[in-house]
Design a protein around this motif. Structure first.
Motif, PDB file in Angstrom:
ATOM      1  N   SER A  23       0.755  -1.267   0.065  1.00 45.36           N
ATOM      2  CA  SER A  23       0.218   0.094  -0.121  1.00 45.36           C
ATOM      3  C   SER A  23       0.534   1.165   0.207  1.00 45.36           C
ATOM      4  N   ALA A  24       2.159   1.148   0.268  1.00 48.79           N
ATOM      5  CA  ALA A  24       3.176   2.062   0.180  1.00 48.79           C
ATOM      6  C   ALA A  24       3.346   2.633  -1.206  1.00 48.79           C
ATOM      7  N   ASP A  25       3.264   3.956  -1.383  1.00 51.11           N
ATOM      8  CA  ASP A  25       3.581   4.482  -2.782  1.00 51.11           C
ATOM      9  C   ASP A  25       5.091   4.875  -2.814  1.00 51.11           C
ATOM     10  N   GLY A  26       5.729   4.784  -1.795  1.00 50.74           N
ATOM     11  CA  GLY A  26       7.129   5.101  -2.034  1.00 50.74           C
ATOM     12  C   GLY A  26       7.947   4.402  -1.157  1.00 50.74           C
ATOM     13  N   PHE A  27       9.272   4.926  -1.099  1.00 54.55           N
ATOM     14  CA  PHE A  27      10.364   4.286  -0.248  1.00 54.55           C
ATOM     15  C   PHE A  27       9.951   4.353   1.320  1.00 54.55           C
ATOM     16  N   LEU A  28      10.231   3.324   2.089  1.00 52.55           N
ATOM     17  CA  LEU A  28      10.280   3.352   3.412  1.00 52.55           C
ATOM     18  C   LEU A  28      11.422   2.854   4.184  1.00 52.55           C
ATOM     19  N   THR A  29      11.553   3.372   5.198  1.00 52.99           N
ATOM     20  CA  THR A  29      12.858   3.104   6.145  1.00 52.99           C
ATOM     21  C   THR A  29      12.118   1.747   6.986  1.00 52.99           C
TER      22      THR A  29
END
Lengths: 138, 138
Positions: A23-29
């Motif tokens: 569901s994330a639309d980008g990079f996550l740490t």
DNA sequence: GCGCTATTGACAACGGTTGTCAATAGCGAT
DNA sequence: ATCGCTATTGACAACCGTTGTCAATAGCGC
């Protein structure tokens, strides 16, 4: 050359991590992913988050970007990995929100290999990430 | 836009660090630089090494490469900085010994900016490093 | 030589990441 | 369903690179 795929168990934690990544639309740490899980009221240990991310990265299911400050960020890549290792590509990443776009540059790939070969280098790999501000922040 | 150059004192430690950087033919981590200093019997604190590297990096006198494992490596760049900030370039770095070659790729630069602009990104920067094995190890 | 202040360095603190290990929980076999 | 094997989990400590702290030191202009 091929690794014997280790037996894999499906767990609540693993599923929750996959969902957040999906569901994330980008990079996550790793920390951001951990926080997102807590926001979803899913209890998952931080160590477990790291373990999953590491394995996903090894399997090529997520891309890893090492930010200039040395922290790693992850993003599920490509069409949900049908098993094949993702094709080589790079990212255009928003410094502010992590939103990213996958980019390909065959010219760049060949350029990098040519330059390296000309200098007598073998076993060549490269890192290439483009950072900027996407237009969605005040 | 221009910073008022802070008053700078020349010290034994700073000179020693400069010398090691000058004699190194590749990228060094802070630890490696520290070890090199000790090997030269120059007593310089690790904190001081970090401080100098940070300032040199800010001044553009050394290039910084963040390795895939997140550790930073430094190398004095260009013609010993006559004051002008070095021209933008990238590196071909040996994974084994740190030996590196400066490379330029105008095509790549413009490609990166074009791709970013097409996606609506502003304030664009990028990282690009090529890693490989130079041919000098058994 | 004096005084001001940049610099130093030992040490602690910090943040991201990985190792440890006993407890838990999938999953195939019974 | 149940049992047993073992992958997985998670709280915690350890690690490592890096930065903050602060009293002591040492350049440099006067």
């Amino acid at each position: 050359m091929s690794e014997v795929a280790a037996r894999r168990r499906s767990t609540r934690q693993g599923a929750a991590i996959d969902e957040v990544l999906a569901s994330a639309d980008g990079f996550l740490t790793a920390q951001a992913l951990y926080d997102a899980l807590r926001a979803r009221r899913e209890s998952v240990g931080l160590t477990t988050v790291y373990r999953h991310l590491r394995r996903l990265a090894e399997d090529g299911a997520v891309d890893v970007v090492v930010r200039p400050d040395g922290e790693a960020a992850f993003r599920r890549c490509g069409p949900a990995a049908s098993g094949e290792p993702e094709q080589h590509h790079h990212h255009l990443v928003c410094r502010t929100c992590g939103y990213s776009v996958e980019i390909e540059g065959p010219e760049v790939e060949s350029w990098a290999h040519r330059v390296a070969a000309d200098a007598g280098f073998t076993n060549v790999s490269h890192t290439l990430e483009i950072f900027g501000e996407c237009g969605r922040h005040a």
